[in-house]
Design a protein around this motif. Structure first.
Motif, PDB file in Angstrom:
ATOM      1  N   TYR A 287      -5.417   6.123   5.222  1.00 32.79           N
ATOM      2  CA  TYR A 287      -5.458   6.541   3.816  1.00 32.79           C
ATOM      3  C   TYR A 287      -4.719   7.865   3.622  1.00 32.79           C
ATOM      4  O   TYR A 287      -3.897   7.998   2.714  1.00 32.79           O
ATOM      5  CB  TYR A 287      -6.906   6.666   3.342  1.00 32.79           C
ATOM      6  CG  TYR A 287      -7.023   7.126   1.910  1.00 32.79           C
ATOM      7  CD1 TYR A 287      -6.846   6.230   0.868  1.00 32.79           C
ATOM      8  CD2 TYR A 287      -7.296   8.450   1.603  1.00 32.79           C
ATOM      9  CE1 TYR A 287      -6.937   6.637  -0.452  1.00 32.79           C
ATOM     10  CE2 TYR A 287      -7.389   8.875   0.286  1.00 32.79           C
ATOM     11  CZ  TYR A 287      -7.221   7.965  -0.732  1.00 32.79           C
ATOM     12  OH  TYR A 287      -7.306   8.383  -2.037  1.00 32.79           O
TER      13      TYR A 287
ATOM     14  N   LEU B 127      -2.172   1.728  -0.723  1.00 33.14           N
ATOM     15  CA  LEU B 127      -3.391   2.443  -1.121  1.00 33.14           C
ATOM     16  C   LEU B 127      -4.410   1.476  -1.720  1.00 33.14           C
ATOM     17  O   LEU B 127      -5.614   1.591  -1.462  1.00 33.14           O
ATOM     18  CB  LEU B 127      -3.052   3.549  -2.124  1.00 33.14           C
ATOM     19  CG  LEU B 127      -2.309   4.749  -1.561  1.00 33.14           C
ATOM     20  CD1 LEU B 127      -1.855   5.670  -2.678  1.00 33.14           C
ATOM     21  CD2 LEU B 127      -3.182   5.503  -0.575  1.00 33.14           C
TER      22      LEU B 127
ATOM     23  N   ILE C 246      -6.080  -0.440   1.077  1.00 29.13           N
ATOM     24  CA  ILE C 246      -7.055   0.422   1.761  1.00 29.13           C
ATOM     25  C   ILE C 246      -8.332   0.521   0.934  1.00 29.13           C
ATOM     26  O   ILE C 246      -9.451   0.433   1.458  1.00 29.13           O
ATOM     27  CB  ILE C 246      -6.461   1.817   2.034  1.00 29.13           C
ATOM     28  CG1 ILE C 246      -5.312   1.704   3.038  1.00 29.13           C
ATOM     29  CG2 ILE C 246      -7.524   2.781   2.542  1.00 29.13           C
ATOM     30  CD1 ILE C 246      -4.447   2.950   3.126  1.00 29.13           C
TER      31      ILE C 246
ATOM     32  N   ILE D 240     -13.961   3.508   5.239  1.00 26.69           N
ATOM     33  CA  ILE D 240     -12.568   3.817   4.894  1.00 26.69           C
ATOM     34  C   ILE D 240     -11.818   4.250   6.149  1.00 26.69           C
ATOM     35  O   ILE D 240     -12.367   4.963   6.999  1.00 26.69           O
ATOM     36  CB  ILE D 240     -12.471   4.904   3.806  1.00 26.69           C
ATOM     37  CG1 ILE D 240     -11.034   5.075   3.352  1.00 26.69           C
ATOM     38  CG2 ILE D 240     -13.059   6.210   4.271  1.00 26.69           C
ATOM     39  CD1 ILE D 240     -10.874   5.852   2.074  1.00 26.69           C
TER      40      ILE D 240
END
Length: 110
Positions: A84, A66, A69, A79
């Protein structure tokens, strides 16, 4: 010289002795250490399940994904939503599994 030099003998029923031994074993400490904790107003906690550390490592890896990302999203101002969402779902499942494995109900002291 020995720090603890007072010996105390206590008589317990078989059931009480078994209960004390089980509680000490679950805390991974000796019966004597368990009793010393209680005398000092400390309730020994049960040790986490054997797979707790493996679950914590899994949680760390998911959190690291995470974070990667988030760094990529910040750098590129974009993104990867699919990656995600998959990581968040995996993270939430791991948190739930670890919480269920570690949290056990404790009796309320009065």
């Amino acid at each position: 010289m020995r720090n603890r030099n007072v010996k105390i003998q206590v008589w317990l029923s078989k059931k009480e002795a078994e209960n004390l031994q089980k509680k000490a074993k679950r805390s991974h400490i000796s019966v004597a250490a368990y009793l010393r904790h209680l005398i000092n107003d400390l309730v020994p906690q049960e040790s986490p399940p054997l797979d707790y550390y493996a679950m914590a490592q899994q949680l760390y890896r998911i959190g690291n994904n995470l974070n990667q990302i988030a760094q990529k999203a910040h750098t590129l101002n974009v993104i990867d939503v699919q990656r995600y969402d998959a990581a968040v779902t995996q993270f939430e499942a791991a948190v739930k599994e670890i919480t269920e494995a570690v949290v056990c109900p404790r009796p309320i002291k009065q």
